[in-house]
Motif scaffolding. Structure first.
Motif, mmCIF file in Angstrom:
data_model
loop_
_atom_site.group_PDB
_atom_site.id
_atom_site.type_symbol
_atom_site.label_atom_id
_atom_site.label_comp_id
_atom_site.label_asym_id
_atom_site.label_seq_id
_atom_site.Cartn_x
_atom_site.Cartn_y
_atom_site.Cartn_z
ATOM 1 N N UNK A 1 0.832 -1.209 0.000
ATOM 2 C CA UNK A 1 0.000 0.000 0.000
ATOM 3 C C UNK A 1 0.869 1.262 0.000
ATOM 4 N N UNK A 2 1.918 1.258 0.827
ATOM 5 C CA UNK A 2 2.805 2.424 0.901
ATOM 6 C C UNK A 2 3.519 2.654 -0.432
ATOM 7 N N UNK A 3 3.904 1.580 -1.085
ATOM 8 C CA UNK A 3 4.542 1.697 -2.395
ATOM 9 C C UNK A 3 3.549 2.244 -3.424
ATOM 10 N N UNK A 4 2.337 1.743 -3.393
ATOM 11 C CA UNK A 4 1.307 2.163 -4.346
ATOM 12 C C UNK A 4 0.926 3.637 -4.163
ATOM 13 N N UNK A 5 0.877 4.098 -2.908
ATOM 14 C CA UNK A 5 0.468 5.503 -2.686
ATOM 15 C C UNK A 5 1.650 6.480 -2.714
ATOM 16 N N UNK A 6 2.863 5.964 -2.925
ATOM 17 C CA UNK A 6 4.020 6.829 -3.065
ATOM 18 C C UNK A 6 4.743 7.178 -1.789
ATOM 19 N N UNK A 7 4.234 6.734 -0.634
ATOM 20 C CA UNK A 7 4.923 7.053 0.628
ATOM 21 C C UNK A 7 6.168 6.177 0.841
ATOM 22 N N UNK A 8 6.286 5.116 0.070
ATOM 23 C CA UNK A 8 7.504 4.281 0.054
ATOM 24 C C UNK A 8 8.103 4.388 -1.339
ATOM 25 N N UNK A 9 9.115 5.229 -1.489
ATOM 26 C CA UNK A 9 9.686 5.426 -2.823
ATOM 27 C C UNK A 9 10.544 4.262 -3.267
ATOM 28 N N UNK A 10 10.654 4.106 -4.573
ATOM 29 C CA UNK A 10 11.593 3.120 -5.121
ATOM 30 C C UNK A 10 12.973 3.762 -5.159
ATOM 31 N N UNK A 11 13.955 3.065 -4.648
ATOM 32 C CA UNK A 11 15.326 3.541 -4.622
ATOM 33 C C UNK A 11 16.108 2.794 -5.701
ATOM 34 N N UNK A 12 16.627 3.508 -6.662
ATOM 35 C CA UNK A 12 17.402 2.874 -7.739
ATOM 36 C C UNK A 12 18.840 2.693 -7.346
#
Length: 74
Positions: A63-74
């Motif tokens: 859920x956090x990933x989907x709503x943007x509160x957990x960013x993807x780190x490259x």
């Protein structure tokens, strides 16, 4: 890593999302005593703190990933 709390038991973890399929979770030393699902798995499966985590937390991470509160780190 991003701090995140489980909505079911408030266990605190740190999460890193490197891709849609890759997630790193750092469990705190109290996870086995604060998360009922984690404690049950470690007791039943005789695993230590590296045992798979709980479904409520995995759902919260998604859920956090989907709503943007957990960013993807490259």
């Amino acid at each position: 890593m991003t701090p995140l709390a489980c909505p079911a038991c408030d266990t605190r973890v740190r999460v890193r999302k490197a891709s849609v399929t890759q997630t790193s979770i750092q469990w705190g030393p109290d996870a086995a005593s604060t998360c009922a699902e984690f404690a049950r798995r470690t007791a039943v499966e005789h695993r230590d703190i590296t045992a798979p985590g709980c479904t409520a937390l995995f759902s919260a991470i998604a859920d956090a990933y989907a709503d943007g509160s957990l960013p993807r780190i490259d």
